[in-house]
Design an enzyme around this catalytic site. Sequence first.
Site, PDB file in Angstrom:
ATOM      1  N   SER A 140      66.732  55.818  50.017  1.00 55.07           N
ATOM      2  CA  SER A 140      66.409  56.432  48.502  1.00 55.07           C
ATOM      3  C   SER A 140      65.737  57.929  48.904  1.00 55.07           C
ATOM      4  CB  SER A 140      65.153  55.442  47.906  1.00 55.07           C
ATOM      5  OG  SER A 140      64.554  56.238  46.967  1.00 55.07           O
ATOM      6  N   TYR A 153      56.666  50.990  48.911  1.00 53.66           N
ATOM      7  CA  TYR A 153      58.011  51.215  48.711  1.00 53.66           C
ATOM      8  C   TYR A 153      58.732  52.254  49.424  1.00 53.66           C
ATOM      9  CZ  TYR A 153      62.649  51.887  46.541  1.00 53.66           C
ATOM     10  OH  TYR A 153      63.810  52.064  46.206  1.00 53.66           O
TER      11      TYR A 153
HETATM   12  P1  NDP Z   1      69.209  46.434  40.943  1.00 50.42           P
HETATM   13  O1  NDP Z   1      67.918  45.756  40.658  1.00 50.42           O
HETATM   14  O2  NDP Z   1      70.031  46.677  39.641  1.00 50.42           O
HETATM   15  O3  NDP Z   1      69.894  45.659  41.970  1.00 50.42           O
HETATM   16  C1  NDP Z   1      69.320  45.267  43.132  1.00 50.42           C
HETATM   17  C2  NDP Z   1      70.190  44.328  43.989  1.00 50.42           C
HETATM   18  O4  NDP Z   1      69.486  43.823  45.089  1.00 50.42           O
HETATM   19  C3  NDP Z   1      70.477  43.070  42.996  1.00 50.42           C
HETATM   20  O5  NDP Z   1      71.691  42.734  43.167  1.00 50.42           O
HETATM   21  C4  NDP Z   1      69.600  41.974  43.569  1.00 50.42           C
HETATM   22  O6  NDP Z   1      70.388  40.775  43.597  1.00 50.42           O
HETATM   23  C5  NDP Z   1      69.555  42.117  44.816  1.00 50.42           C
HETATM   24  N1  NDP Z   1      68.445  41.759  45.837  1.00 50.42           N
HETATM   25  C6  NDP Z   1      67.150  41.948  45.655  1.00 50.42           C
HETATM   26  N2  NDP Z   1      66.297  41.084  46.301  1.00 50.42           N
HETATM   27  C7  NDP Z   1      67.129  40.454  47.154  1.00 50.42           C
HETATM   28  C8  NDP Z   1      67.386  39.589  48.152  1.00 50.42           C
HETATM   29  N3  NDP Z   1      66.000  38.961  48.589  1.00 50.42           N
HETATM   30  N4  NDP Z   1      68.270  38.992  48.624  1.00 50.42           N
HETATM   31  C9  NDP Z   1      69.583  39.309  48.231  1.00 50.42           C
HETATM   32  N5  NDP Z   1      69.773  40.196  47.210  1.00 50.42           N
HETATM   33  C10 NDP Z   1      68.607  40.844  46.708  1.00 50.42           C
HETATM   34  O7  NDP Z   1      68.837  47.684  41.621  1.00 50.42           O
HETATM   35  P2  NDP Z   1      69.514  49.118  42.181  1.00 50.42           P
HETATM   36  O8  NDP Z   1      71.138  48.621  42.257  1.00 50.42           O
HETATM   37  O9  NDP Z   1      69.111  50.252  41.710  1.00 50.42           O
HETATM   38  O10 NDP Z   1      68.917  48.879  43.608  1.00 50.42           O
HETATM   39  C11 NDP Z   1      70.011  48.984  44.851  1.00 50.42           C
HETATM   40  C12 NDP Z   1      69.399  49.334  45.982  1.00 50.42           C
HETATM   41  O11 NDP Z   1      69.215  51.001  45.945  1.00 50.42           O
HETATM   42  C13 NDP Z   1      68.003  49.038  46.560  1.00 50.42           C
HETATM   43  O12 NDP Z   1      67.759  49.086  47.868  1.00 50.42           O
HETATM   44  C14 NDP Z   1      66.838  50.061  45.771  1.00 50.42           C
HETATM   45  O13 NDP Z   1      65.748  50.332  46.280  1.00 50.42           O
HETATM   46  C15 NDP Z   1      67.956  51.288  45.916  1.00 50.42           C
HETATM   47  N6  NDP Z   1      67.727  52.624  45.301  1.00 50.42           N
HETATM   48  C16 NDP Z   1      67.613  52.537  43.971  1.00 50.42           C
HETATM   49  C17 NDP Z   1      67.360  53.653  42.933  1.00 50.42           C
HETATM   50  C18 NDP Z   1      67.464  53.543  41.821  1.00 50.42           C
HETATM   51  O14 NDP Z   1      66.744  54.491  41.040  1.00 50.42           O
HETATM   52  N7  NDP Z   1      67.974  52.431  40.972  1.00 50.42           N
HETATM   53  C19 NDP Z   1      67.455  54.812  43.599  1.00 50.42           C
HETATM   54  C20 NDP Z   1      67.386  54.859  45.060  1.00 50.42           C
HETATM   55  C21 NDP Z   1      67.528  53.677  45.963  1.00 50.42           C
HETATM   56  P3  NDP Z   1      69.479  39.295  43.088  1.00 50.42           P
HETATM   57  O15 NDP Z   1      68.381  39.563  42.469  1.00 50.42           O
HETATM   58  O16 NDP Z   1      70.609  38.449  42.418  1.00 50.42           O
HETATM   59  O17 NDP Z   1      69.119  38.662  44.537  1.00 50.42           O
HETATM   60  C1  8X3 Z   2      64.230  54.487  43.779  1.00 52.10           C
HETATM   61  C2  8X3 Z   2      63.873  56.035  43.155  1.00 52.10           C
HETATM   62  O1  8X3 Z   2      62.228  57.650  42.876  1.00 52.10           O
HETATM   63  O2  8X3 Z   2      61.945  55.504  41.946  1.00 52.10           O
HETATM   64  O3  8X3 Z   2      64.240  54.420  44.901  1.00 52.10           O
HETATM   65  O4  8X3 Z   2      61.671  55.924  44.341  1.00 52.10           O
HETATM   66  S1  8X3 Z   2      62.446  56.139  42.940  1.00 52.10           S
END
Ligand code: NDP
Ligand code: 8X3
Length: 253
Positions: A140, A153
């Site tokens: 991220s 985080y």
């Molecule tokens: P979402 O919350 O939409 O999706 C997160 C996914 O991770 C879900 O499918 C969830 O599935 C899964 N997950 C969470 N915990 C677990 C676990 N313990 N075991 C297995 N699966 C798990 O978020 P995003 O798609 O936005 O996030 C995806 C990734 O991108 C993350 O690593 C996040 O930190 C990163 N990210 C997100 C950003 C944003 O602004 N959205 C920006 C930068 C990075 P379930 O709950 O079914 O287990």
């Molecule tokens: C998710 C993006 O800016 O909320 O990783 O950290 S931010």
Amino acid sequence: MGKIVFITGATSGFGKACAEKFAFNGWDLIVNGRRIDRLEELKSELENKYKVSVLSLPFDVQDEKAVFENIEGLPGTWQHIDVLVNNAGLALGRGYFDEGDLQDWNTMIDTNVKGLLYVTKAVLPYMIPHKKGHIINMSSVAGKQVYEKGNVYCASKFAVDALNHAMRIDLLRHRIKVTAIYPGAAETEFSLVRFKGDEISAKKIYDGITPLTAEDVAEVVWYCTTLPPHVCINELVLTCLHQADGIYINRTA
Ligand code: NDP
Ligand code: 8X3
């Protein structure tokens, strides 16, 4: 079997969009997450729409035993994994360090760091003998710069950054590609999870900006994984037009 991509956290957001993108392009998929109903729904949707094979592999990436049992137990036809997308992750809370919640800290570190380690370690024996494979690590912009109230985080995503570099170095000898993606604000379920269901706080994150979409991120993952065999993107940062990095966002432009 066609080419196989293994995506963690495929029940929502980036992971789900990646699943759709790879399926659209005819890849077979192993999809993971904790919500079994969503995985089953995704499996039948993608199989019907794109005529690909989808293996639903529900487990919690924090659970070391479950990770290794599930991955070591993959049927032979599913073991030839071409791409692993280490995407499962979350933020919990956004507050001052001294006011942080220990359980939230543990969950973020156990999921974003240890989960990624376990899954990668379990998948590598399927890649190494073939001297081929590609690992995508979802970091991220929070893994590039620490912002106020981001503390643990950010630390977990800095760890992904360090591990990505470490894997790139140590897996050179196996000819395995390693790429970290660093997205900025993207509207998925991420903020709703971070603010524990508080929709107003979650929505505020995207006030005045046109955030990235999950599909934007999936497009970039697809790009990185379909370059010629001798090309490896080591790191790729993407943000929406309104955001320069982990700190600077202009909500009035
Ligand atoms: P979402 O919350 O939409 O999706 C997160 C996914 O991770 C879900 O499918 C969830 O599935 C899964 N997950 C969470 N915990 C677990 C676990 N313990 N075991 C297995 N699966 C798990 O978020 P995003 O798609 O936005 O996030 C995806 C990734 O991108 C993350 O690593 C996040 O930190 C990163 N990210 C997100 C950003 C944003 O602004 N959205 C920006 C930068 C990075 P379930 O709950 O079914 O287990
Ligand atoms: C998710 C993006 O800016 O909320 O990783 O950290 S931010």
